[in-house]
Design a protein around this motif. Structure first.
Motif, mmCIF file in Angstrom:
data_model
loop_
_atom_site.group_PDB
_atom_site.id
_atom_site.type_symbol
_atom_site.label_atom_id
_atom_site.label_comp_id
_atom_site.label_asym_id
_atom_site.label_seq_id
_atom_site.Cartn_x
_atom_site.Cartn_y
_atom_site.Cartn_z
ATOM 1 N N TYR A 657 -23.899 71.816 83.507
ATOM 2 C CA TYR A 657 -22.780 71.316 84.300
ATOM 3 C C TYR A 657 -21.854 72.479 84.671
ATOM 4 N N ILE A 658 -21.305 72.414 85.901
ATOM 5 C CA ILE A 658 -20.335 73.417 86.363
ATOM 6 C C ILE A 658 -19.212 72.679 87.071
ATOM 7 N N THR A 659 -17.972 73.005 86.742
ATOM 8 C CA THR A 659 -16.805 72.444 87.432
ATOM 9 C C THR A 659 -15.915 73.583 87.909
ATOM 10 N N ALA A 660 -15.138 73.297 88.959
ATOM 11 C CA ALA A 660 -14.204 74.292 89.500
ATOM 12 C C ALA A 660 -13.267 73.590 90.474
ATOM 13 N N ASP A 661 -12.237 74.349 90.924
ATOM 14 C CA ASP A 661 -11.331 73.786 91.936
ATOM 15 C C ASP A 661 -11.998 73.744 93.303
ATOM 16 N N SER A 662 -12.855 74.740 93.602
ATOM 17 C CA SER A 662 -13.549 74.779 94.891
ATOM 18 C C SER A 662 -14.859 75.541 94.706
ATOM 19 N N ALA A 663 -15.734 75.393 95.699
ATOM 20 C CA ALA A 663 -17.032 76.062 95.609
ATOM 21 C C ALA A 663 -17.566 76.315 97.004
ATOM 22 N N GLU A 664 -18.448 77.311 97.086
ATOM 23 C CA GLU A 664 -19.107 77.639 98.353
ATOM 24 C C GLU A 664 -20.571 77.957 98.034
#
Length: 854
Positions: A657-664
């Motif tokens: 699992y990976i979480t963040a505020d934003s991603a590209e």
């Protein structure tokens, strides 16, 4: 004179004596011969399984013999006989024998009786007996057997008869040449010339003949095999069944149903008149009181006759005939033909349900899947075909009406070409046709409507357009020249196909339940609003690639000249798919020519075969193959392998699992970038940073800003594995050599141990265990009661720590201070070695060794 007679008598006495002896001998021979003759006339007490020779030496003879066998305090069996003769081989010959055999409770019993029996005791207080003359068996489950010869084995509770045997049980009675009875199981097998009669309620009589039969436990099932013939008589009709194998199911003292296999056949007669004949590989009939239903399967055929003797032929893979409602159900290559004086009718379909009048003439029929009708009269043939069809007849027994739907076709072929022409009518939806006086009188069609709009002449990038629906309303301008609006309802399909085919063009198909379209001047589509289960499919011409958009409804805008859709606004359970990638959201907007898919509302999600990502907003650039995710980004790799070696987690099968505020995501270069409170984890292991960059092709990871990791464990000297927590400014991972590198303010903690350095390199095994660890630059090691410092520290699996520096220094709270250019710490032996120039508080030798107390 008397004296002479006496003398003469004495002289002739030897002669008289010899004569008397001869007479006595003759009488004795006569008696012996007569006895032998009488003995030959007596029946021989022999049976199959009986010993060929028995002892003739009598041990004892008992009259009014009675013996009861008791085992474990319960009655096992009782033997009675008017005479019992015991021989030296321990067998007994019993006359007028009576035997009771008890079950395990000692209460329920089976009774065997006969004129004569040969009795053999067997192991475990059992016996085997052979009965002769007026043999009777009454079992605990109401099975009665009568015969002249029977053998019984107490150990197996098996009774076998030889010769003609009569039997009965509840509603079943009959006879055969041989019977086997398993008393405990309440089962019996019958062999050779089996004849069984069943009698139930409502004047039901059933006679069955076969070569073999089996009565199963509970008296609810009887099986017959080989040359099975069944005669079923009810109050009004007679049925004769034939087949290779028959199973009768009984309930509440009457026959419930029968199953026949092997060229099964039934003939139904009423008096002398045959009204029905059926045959199949398998036949089942419900027969409670009367024949209720007949089931046929495999090469099924039914032949019935109406009141005028006209035949009705039916065939299919399976047929059900319901006598109570006069219905026929056919499935699989179904076919019914009705013959009469005014012509004949043939019905076909994969499934047919037919109703019949009381005289067996067709009343109506429903044909499904590949339906076909052929009505032939003296002057013409009417043929109809469709996916399904309904046919009805009038009270006068003439065809009245038919309704065909689904690719319907009707063909009228005259038998005299000079009088009629061949006519064909087709409609994709439905055709209704009526008859009067057995002749076709009217045809009505009902079909889908199509609007076709051709591409603009001389314009290469224009498109052909076709709109099809069940119902269409068309509105034109006041001149009747230009389309203003089209309202389409029911299975709406819009097809847009460019005249010029290229990689940049798509063939577009839009479907929905309802659609309203507005038009530019010149009959070019301007916009459409599609309702209910809307779907758009764009297909490239050369490689077959597809883009699919579905939603509850669409709003579409079209380019005026090319007529390609320039904008899709999908709302309500919207979904977009292109190749392996998919996206869902409450709203999806697709614009041309940038081909950006914007997902908004309802937890937008995109996924492919490797991973799934969610965010508050997702912009998917299908042209540049990039995706931009904002607001609470969450990604799930289905397992560690799907991350393509970019993440140093141990379990290859567990999800990541990976979480963040934003991603590209750069799909073309296979790069994923997570920004703002980025966190990746699997089970209890994790990586935290301000930014995570995953390079799938390079199989590497970059973490920057406030890096924190827990991705491996080190085995301590007590064999326990403790997690290692690391923080730094930056971390990189290379899957090729299993190397994790930390840079900037590196802080490594394991339990009470701590290392601080400017950089660190961790070499991992395939099991994510530390093979070797190296820390460089201003290294500080802290352990309970011990401090160490240097420029370089190395840890190996052999639990030897190498500390280097100018100088390297170890300070122990109990042993003092040690310095040198290189110091070795042997954790297993709890020993510290200093090499090179050194100085200590206790001595000035160049090399010092001291024990370290824990």
């Amino acid at each position: 004179m008397q004296e002479e007679k006496k003398i003469k008598f004495y002289l002739n006495f030897p002669f008289y004596l010899r004569s008397f002896a001869l007479i006595v001998l003759g009488i004795s021979l006569f008696v012996l011969g007569y006895s032998f003759y009488q003995y030959r006339k007596k029946p021989k007490f022999t049976m199959e399984g009986m010993p060929a020779e028995l002892s003739k030496e009598v041990v004892a003879v008992a009259y009014n013999y009675e013996r009861i066998e008791i085992e474990n305090g319960r009655n096992k069996y009782l033997v009675k006989a008017s005479k019992a003769t015991t021989f030296t081989d321990n067998h007994q010959e019993l006359e007028n024998v009576y035997i009771e055999v008890y079950d395990e409770s000692g209460q329920n019993k089976d009774i065997l009786s006969a004129n004569y029996a040969v009795y053999f005791p067997t192991a475990e207080k059992n016996f085997k007996a052979f009965f002769f003359g007026s043999v009777k068996v009454e079992t605990r489950d109401s099975l009665s057997v009568k015969t002249e010869k029977l053998s019984y084995d107490r150990a197996t509770e098996l009774a076998e008869t030889e010769g003609e045997t009569e039997f009965s049980r509840q509603q079943i009675s009959g006879k055969s040449q041989k019977v086997k009875v398993w008393v405990a199981k309440n089962e019996a097998e019958l062999f050779d010339n089996v004849q069984i009669n069943l009698e139930g309620n409502q004047n039901q009589k059933v006679a069955i003949r076969s070569e073999y039969a089996k009565l199963e436990a509970g008296a609810e099932r009887v099986t017959f095999e080989n040359n099975v013939v069944v005669n079923f008589q009810s109050s009004e009709e007679n049925y004769n069944f034939q087949g290779t194998r028959l199973i009768c199911f009984l309930s509440e003292k009457q026959l419930k149903s029968i199953e026949l296999t092997g060229k099964a056949e039934v003939v139904n007669t009423r008096g002398e008149k045959r009204i029905l004949k059926a045959e199949a590989d398998f036949l089942k009939a419900d027969v409670i009181g009367d024949i209720k239903r007949v089931y046929l399967r495999g090469n099924s055929k039914v032949e019935a006759f109406d009141s005028n003797g006209n035949p009705v032929f039916s065939s299919a893979d399976s047929i059900i005939y319901d006598q109570t409602v006069r219905k026929l159900f056919l499935e699989g290559n179904a076919e019914i033909s009705q013959h009469g004086s005014e012509g004949k009718t043939l019905l076909k379909g994969n499934k047919i349900q037919a109703d019949f009048f009381s005289d067996n003439h067709i009343k109506g029929a429903s044909l499904r899947e590949r339906a076909y009708l052929k009505h032939e009269t003296t002057d013409k043939i009417v043929e109809a075909s469709a996916l399904q069809m309904d046919v009805s007849y009038s009270e006068s027994r003439k065809i009245r009406q038919a309704s065909a739907s689904g690719n319907a076709n009707v063909v009228v072929t005259p038998l005299e070409a000079k009088s009629y022409s061949k006519a064909s009518v087709s409609a994709p939806r439905a055709i209704r046709f009526s008859f009067q006086n057995n002749a076709l009188s009217q045809i009505q069609t009902e079909g889908r409507t199509t609007i076709f709009l051709a591409a603009l002449a001389g314009v290469d990038n224009s498109s052909n357009r076709k709109l099809t629906a069940d119902k269409i309303k068309t509105f034109l301008d006041d001149k009747g020249k230009n389309l203003l609006r089209v309202e389409a309802i029911g299975n709406v399909v819009v097809e847009i196909e460019p005249v010029k085919r290229s990689d940049e063009n798509y063939k577009t198909t839009i479907v929905s339940e309802q659609m309203d379209c507005d038009f530019y001047e010149g009959n070019n589509m301007k916009s459409c609003l599609a309702f209910k289960n809307a779907k758009a499919i764009q297909e490239r011409f050369f490689d077959g690639g597809q883009r699919i958009l579905t939603a509850d409804k669409f709003f579409l805008e079209f380019e005026p000249v090319t007529q390609q859709a320039s904008k899709y606004e999908a709302s309500g359970r919207a979904r977009y798919s292109e190749g392996d990638r998919n996206g869902i959201a409450n709203q999806i907007t697709l614009t041309e020519p940038d081909r950006i898919v914007r997902l908004r509302g309802g937890e937008p999600t995109i996924w492919d075969s490797k991973a799934r990502a969610k965010a508050g907003q997702i912009d998917w650039d299908t042209k540049q193959q990039r995706s931009f995710l904002h607001q609470k980004v969450s990604t799930t790799y289905y397992n560690q392998r799907q991350s393509d070696g970019t993440l140093p987690f141990a379990n290859p099968s567990a999800p990541v699992y990976i979480t963040a505020d934003s991603a590209e995501f750069n799909h073309r270069d296979e790069i994923g970038i997570y920004m703002g409170n980025a966190r990746a984890w699997q089970e209890n292991n994790y990586i935290r940073a301000e930014k995570l960059v995953l390079h799938a092709r390079q199989r590497s990871l970059l973490a920057e800003g406030k890096v924190q990791t827990l991705i491996y464990k080190i085995e301590k000297e007590n064999k326990s594995k403790q997690p290692v927590f690391v923080s730094s400014d930056k971390m990189t991972y290379q899957d090729e050599n299993r190397l994790v590198r930390y840079d900037g303010s590196v802080d490594i903690r394991q339990g009470t141990d701590r290392i601080i350095s400017e950089s660190a390199e961790i070499f991992l095994t395939e099991q994510n265990e530390v093979a070797k660890a190296i820390a460089r630059g201003n290294v500080r090691l802290s352990q309970p009661n011990r401090q160490a410092s240097g420029d370089y520290i190395e840890y190996g699996k052999d639990e030897i720590v190498v500390l280097r520096g100018f100088p390297a220094k170890v300070i122990d709270a109990q042993q003092g201070e040690l310095q040198g250019s290189q110091i070795l710490l042997n954790l297993k032996e709890n020993r510290v070695t200093s090499e090179g120039k050194s100085s200590t508080t206790s001595s000035g030798r160049n090399r010092s060794i001291y024990k370290v107390k824990n």
